[in-house]
Design an enzyme around this catalytic site. Structure first.
Site, mmCIF file in Angstrom:
data_model
loop_
_atom_site.group_PDB
_atom_site.id
_atom_site.type_symbol
_atom_site.label_atom_id
_atom_site.label_comp_id
_atom_site.label_asym_id
_atom_site.label_seq_id
_atom_site.Cartn_x
_atom_site.Cartn_y
_atom_site.Cartn_z
ATOM 1 N N HIS A 1 34.049 40.465 47.649
ATOM 2 C CA HIS A 1 35.468 40.275 47.316
ATOM 3 C C HIS A 1 36.363 39.989 48.518
ATOM 4 C CE1 HIS A 1 34.289 41.374 43.385
ATOM 5 N NE2 HIS A 1 35.496 41.682 42.943
ATOM 6 N N ARG B 1 87.442 36.776 47.420
ATOM 7 C CA ARG B 1 87.982 37.761 46.481
ATOM 8 C C ARG B 1 86.881 38.524 45.741
ATOM 9 N NH1 ARG B 1 90.657 35.812 41.260
ATOM 10 N NH2 ARG B 1 90.678 33.873 42.452
ATOM 11 N N TYR C 1 32.630 52.515 33.988
ATOM 12 C CA TYR C 1 32.912 51.174 34.506
ATOM 13 C C TYR C 1 32.860 51.163 36.038
ATOM 14 C CZ TYR C 1 35.590 47.083 35.947
ATOM 15 O OH TYR C 1 35.987 45.934 36.560
ATOM 16 N N ASN D 1 40.540 48.596 44.318
ATOM 17 C CA ASN D 1 41.208 48.427 43.032
ATOM 18 C C ASN D 1 42.539 49.168 43.009
ATOM 19 O OD1 ASN D 1 40.770 49.326 39.634
ATOM 20 N ND2 ASN D 1 41.056 47.267 40.378
#
Length: 596
Positions: free
Chosen positions: A102, A303, A72, A216
């Site tokens: 990108h 408190r 891939y 990535n």
């Protein structure tokens, strides 16, 4: 300030070193303090010996390309184009294409701290040898980090699922010396090619898998979490100090802080916060006159502070643990594991997105809600234990004067915005990439939102400190006696130790700690509001110590003689606001010192 308890509180997220140390990367041992020192102080990084020779993963990439084996993003397309084959002769061009296509970041610019942290985290992941990246590319990235070359990147672009693709593509384009890409280098903005040339760094030519490996991963989200954690820890330290001022100004009982109550519940954060509160309330001259031991119990905002702030402390520690793992993680895809290329999902940012959302919720529900409730008590005569309405000075004309009424309005507006920013980003998944990436984390949105919430919280703390000190000043009959005792004690001690002595008494410290707080704000607000130039942290630290010595002398000489004890803190804050926004630490501290 070694005498002040909260300085010792918690993990060492901040370094006070002045000497730089080498920080090794690629060994899965990068710590949050080390990352902080690289980002904020410029500590140099060094790659481990294992990354000086081609890794098994890089050799496996070459074999896959030559044999046309389907891997891939190497011999196939990306994302929804994963089923389309890529010829071996196009393998290198494919990597250039991904970074060119990108890098589509828009919006306001990411802070340089976040981008520098992102660079270091990306290098740590790639240098571990599972991503197919060459030693030349690793060393070029290390050189860029050490030279201080920082990409200029817009904050919008990543959905935090297939890694932080768009921001990391901008980083990769800088490595290739792309003249169309802008960077910050030596306080100047220039193109990447010019910056690399000036720094003497050779641009790289991407090999197979390298464009994908660089883009990535979860590096932006991890950087958001790390940089936000540093500031959140400081927020909690400030909150403990301010809460203590309010505690004493309202004559609260310290009964709820005893160890026995905390131990019966056993929550770690609650126990640690109560311990710090007890240390802050302890007085060197006997029982603290500001605590009311005859009182049965206080409102929840006094408190229950160990439970409220302790819950937030638990959230911080949990998120820091996640962050420590993530900055050492290998998060790209595919990865070379056990001799094979395996497609997985380490790039998905859900663990970080949830931690970022958790911190935003904790910030609003602890510091935001707590201080909003305390502010309401301080100005309300039914809850402020004998103080005038709106904290008007004793003897003033009530009605003609409104004093600090409007400060509560300001705090309510900020606290409401903190609630808006607490809405989680991680629930808003939208499918991307042709529905191949059908559930995403939106981690960068969570990080950006948390960063904005932190800015709001610093503003809230600044306003609340002014309100709390006003309340303490209204009890001038207690303050004057307390101050005189402390100053008498100071005169007996070695004058060469003024900084340490400041931490020995809470009340004396509060009237000086406004300067410490202001000095801190100018640094922290500067992370978000500064221009390209900022006051260096090491110089700021030295300037702060010098200013504190001046303030010590001024307070010691003047305050016992000022019988009205009416230092005008609201006007002081107005004078300081522009300086804080500009990040001008030295001027802010000098102005505060002169005003006292």
């Amino acid at each position: 300030m070694s005498g002040r308890a909260f300085v010792e509180f918690g993990p060492p997220y901040f370094s006070k070193r002045t000497l730089r140390k080498l920080v090794p990367v690629g060994q899965r041992a990068l710590s949050l303090p080390q990352l902080h020192n690289v980002v904020r102080y410029g500590d140099p990084i060094v790659i481990g010996r294992a990354a000086t020779e081609p890794s098994d993963s890089q050799q496996a990439i070459q074999t896959a390309v030559a044999s046309r084996k389907a891997v891939y993003g190497v011999t196939t397309g990306f994302g929804s184009l994963r089923d389309f084959a890529v010829a071996p002769e196009d393998a290198a061009r494919l990597q250039q294409n991904i970074i060119d296509s990108h890098d589509v970041n828009l919006g306001n610019l990411l802070s340089l701290d976040v981008v520098r942290a992102m660079q270091v985290v990306r290098l740590e992941a790639l240098a571990q040898g599972h991503s197919g990246v060459s030693p030349q590319t690793l060393h070029a990235l290390a050189q860029i980090i050490n030279a201080g070359i920082t990409p200029i990147i817009g904050e919008w672009g990543s959905v935090g699922a297939s890694g932080d693709l768009a921001p990391l593509a901008a980083l990769a384009r800088v490595l290739t010396g792309d003249s169309r890409k802008q960077v910050s280098y030596r306080e100047e903005i220039m193109d990447a090619a010019t910056a690399l040339e000036r720094a003497g760094i050779a641009a790289i030519i991407l090999g197979p898998k390298e464009g994908l490996a660089l883009t990535n991963g979860t590096s932006l989200m991890a950087a958001y979490l790390a940089t936000n954690l540093w500031n959140i820890f400081s927020l909690l330290q400030n909150a403990l100090l301010i809460n203590n001022v309010v505690f004493e100004a309202l004559l609260a009982t310290d009964a709820a802080l005893i160890p026995g109550i905390q131990d019966l519940r056993g929550q770690v954060g609650q126990c640690e916060i109560a311990k710090v509160q007890r240390a802050l309330l302890s007085a060197p001259h006997g029982d603290n006159p500001f605590t009311n031991r005859r009182k049965v119990q206080d409102d929840y905002s006094l408190r229950c502070t160990p439970q409220i702030l302790g819950g937030f402390w638990n959230a911080i520690k949990h998120s820091a643990d996640i962050c420590s793992r993530e900055i050492n993680a290998v998060t790209d895809n595919p990865l070379f594991v056990e001799g094979h290329w395996v497609s997985g999902g380490n790039f998905h940012g859900m663990p970080i997105a949830l931690a970022l959302d958790y911190l935003a919720i904790g910030l609003s529900t602890s510091i935001g809600n707590l201080f909003a409730a305390q502010a309401a008590s301080l100005i309300d005569v039914r809850h402020n234990n004998g103080l005038a309405p709106c904290l008007i000075y004793p003897g003033a004309n009530i009605g003609l004067e409104s004093s600090h009424m409007i400060v509560q309005y300001l705090m309510a507006a900020i606290a409401a915005d903190l609630r808006r920013l607490a809405a989680p980003a991680s629930v808003h998944s939208l499918a991307t990439c042709g529905n191949a990436e059908d559930i995403v984390s939106m981690g960068p949105n969570a990080g950006r939102k948390l960063q904005e919430a932190i800015q709001r919280a610093f503003q809230l703390e600044t306003a609340h400190l002014g309100l709390a000190i006003q309340a303490l000043l209204c009890r001038k009959e207690l303050i004057r006696a307390r101050l005189q005792a402390v100053i008498d004690e100071l005169k007996k001690n070695d004058s060469a130790r003024p900084i340490e002595l400041l931490g020995q008494d809470p009340v004396y410290g509060y009237l000086v700690d406004i300067e410490i707080f202001i000095a801190g704000q100018s640094i922290k607000l500067g992370d978000y509001l500064r221009s390209a130039k900022k006051v260096p942290h090491l110089q700021a630290s030295a300037a702060t110590e010098k200013a504190l010595a001046i303030i010590l002398a001024k307070v010691g000489d003047q305050l016992p003689l000022r019988t009205d004890a009416q230092a005008d803190f609201p006007q002081l804050f107005k004078k300081l606001a522009p300086l804080l926004l500009q990040g001008d630490l030295i001027k802010a501290v000098e102005t505060a010192a002169n005003s006292l």
